[in-house]
Design a protein around this motif. Sequence first.
Motif, PDB file in Angstrom:
ATOM      1  N   PHE A  78       0.859  -1.201   0.000  1.00 36.53           N
ATOM      2  CA  PHE A  78       0.000   0.000   0.000  1.00 36.53           C
ATOM      3  C   PHE A  78       0.886   1.239   0.000  1.00 36.53           C
ATOM      4  O   PHE A  78       2.099   1.156   0.244  1.00 36.53           O
ATOM      5  N   VAL A  79       0.274   2.353  -0.288  1.00 34.13           N
ATOM      6  CA  VAL A  79       0.937   3.658  -0.248  1.00 34.13           C
ATOM      7  C   VAL A  79       0.214   4.506   0.776  1.00 34.13           C
ATOM      8  O   VAL A  79      -1.022   4.495   0.833  1.00 34.13           O
ATOM      9  N   VAL A  80       0.964   5.220   1.601  1.00 29.25           N
ATOM     10  CA  VAL A  80       0.337   6.135   2.551  1.00 29.25           C
ATOM     11  C   VAL A  80       0.819   7.558   2.275  1.00 29.25           C
ATOM     12  O   VAL A  80       2.002   7.797   2.048  1.00 29.25           O
ATOM     13  N   PHE A  81      -0.131   8.466   2.269  1.00 27.35           N
ATOM     14  CA  PHE A  81       0.157   9.895   2.135  1.00 27.35           C
ATOM     15  C   PHE A  81       0.005  10.520   3.517  1.00 27.35           C
ATOM     16  O   PHE A  81      -1.092  10.527   4.079  1.00 27.35           O
ATOM     17  N   THR A  82       1.122  11.041   4.056  1.00 26.20           N
ATOM     18  CA  THR A  82       1.060  11.561   5.422  1.00 26.20           C
ATOM     19  C   THR A  82       0.828  13.079   5.463  1.00 26.20           C
ATOM     20  O   THR A  82       1.520  13.816   6.151  1.00 26.20           O
ATOM     21  N   GLY A  83      -0.172  13.527   4.737  1.00 27.41           N
ATOM     22  CA  GLY A  83      -0.688  14.866   4.933  1.00 27.41           C
ATOM     23  C   GLY A  83      -0.184  15.948   4.008  1.00 27.41           C
ATOM     24  O   GLY A  83       0.782  15.787   3.278  1.00 27.41           O
ATOM     25  N   ASP A  84      -0.917  17.080   4.057  1.00 28.17           N
ATOM     26  CA  ASP A  84      -0.688  18.204   3.158  1.00 28.17           C
ATOM     27  C   ASP A  84      -0.723  17.737   1.703  1.00 28.17           C
ATOM     28  O   ASP A  84       0.203  17.999   0.915  1.00 28.17           O
ATOM     29  N   LEU A  85      -1.816  17.088   1.372  1.00 28.62           N
ATOM     30  CA  LEU A  85      -2.042  16.719  -0.022  1.00 28.62           C
ATOM     31  C   LEU A  85      -2.247  17.974  -0.856  1.00 28.62           C
ATOM     32  O   LEU A  85      -1.883  18.024  -2.026  1.00 28.62           O
ATOM     33  N   THR A  86      -2.857  18.991  -0.238  1.00 30.35           N
ATOM     34  CA  THR A  86      -3.109  20.251  -0.938  1.00 30.35           C
ATOM     35  C   THR A  86      -2.432  21.400  -0.210  1.00 30.35           C
ATOM     36  O   THR A  86      -2.163  21.316   0.988  1.00 30.35           O
TER      37      THR A  86
END
Lengths: 294, 115
Positions: A78-86
């Motif tokens: 899996f891939v995790v995005f740890t915030g501030d996508l925008t």
Amino acid sequence: MGPTISRRDFARLSAFGGAVFASGLWRGAEAATPAEEFYFVQLSDLHWGFEGPPNPEAKTTLRRAIAAVNAMASPPDFVVFTGDLTHTTDDDAERRRRMAEVKAIIADLNVKDVKFLAGEHDASLDWGAAFKEYFGATHYTFDHKGVHFIALDNVSDPGGKIGQEQLDWLAADLARQPKAKPVVVLTHRPLFDLYPQWDWATRDGAAAIEILLTHPKVTVFYGHIHQENHFMTGPIAHHSAKSLIFALPAPGSTPKRTPVAWDPAEPFRGLGYRSIEADPKTAAYELTEVGIKA
Amino acid sequence: MKPAIIAAALLCLLGVAASAAIPPERHVAIKATRFFYSPARIVLKTGQPVVLELTALDRLHGFDIPELHIRADILPGQVTEVRLTPAKAGTYEFHCDNFCGSGHETMAAKIVVED
């Protein structure tokens, strides 16, 4: 984009002299649940919507990272995005437009599962309302091959707090976990006071760490500070990830928290993501830092 | 005033020379608005008790001096008082620690304490 490469072929760079950083200080008995090694990828701080001299390639950087992950010989679990996508905006409609855009770009990832966390740029102006519409809950848990993952939200409260309700939820969840089971906490801000002068802290992070210390096998992965950093609070290792928009200076190394200038001679310097190979039997994590290719 | 602010102020008071007569409080008004404080530079004297009167003109802001372990929320529509007595000369930066928008990261100012 470059040719297809295996995960082990990645340039291995870390804050400790170019070696892979291995985290996992508690090596107790094998977990009761049969577990196999696996790996996942952490991407962080995309700041979709940002425009400015610190990254003239703002519109391509995320896509380059996604293409690189897709080019790996074996995809991560899996891939995790740890915030501030925008990148933050005061305009609610624009915030949602940016979230829709970045979600569509991320949909190009060829992985089975993608996990999302919010950053303060996503969630602190509306208590996470828009983020929840596009990416779901801001705190949750999941289990994967013998590892218990906890996503903590320390950004929906504009004061950078987790809040008592979530802390109680954390304590209750952790109490249910067998002591032999590795726990990984995913969050945005550092839970410890890394550098409060630059808002690099969680206001009630000490309370969270106190709870986490009740479990012997906890490791934390976070974002927010746009650079690699490795820190121990007792037996708990905290690993921050690089950004995919611009690097920030080392804590307190400059008078202001000004983005590191873009270097045309070395574009994308300081930007990147990491793969994390997890061994649930030993609660060890092998971190491989990957730069963005020009 | 919140207990944390009182505690922080007391910590500052501990540093004041006990033998000195405590002068009357000085009041300093500080306005917070996205994304700056006014005034941006405040000069204080060591040993001089001060009441910082914080007002938010637009939305919730924060006031945080990590070096002195003093912080407060600045809510719109009311004056938030922070009492302190500087014990040591130096420059103390404070910043907004309630995320307030696109310029939040730059919202900071300083207190200069002189002997």
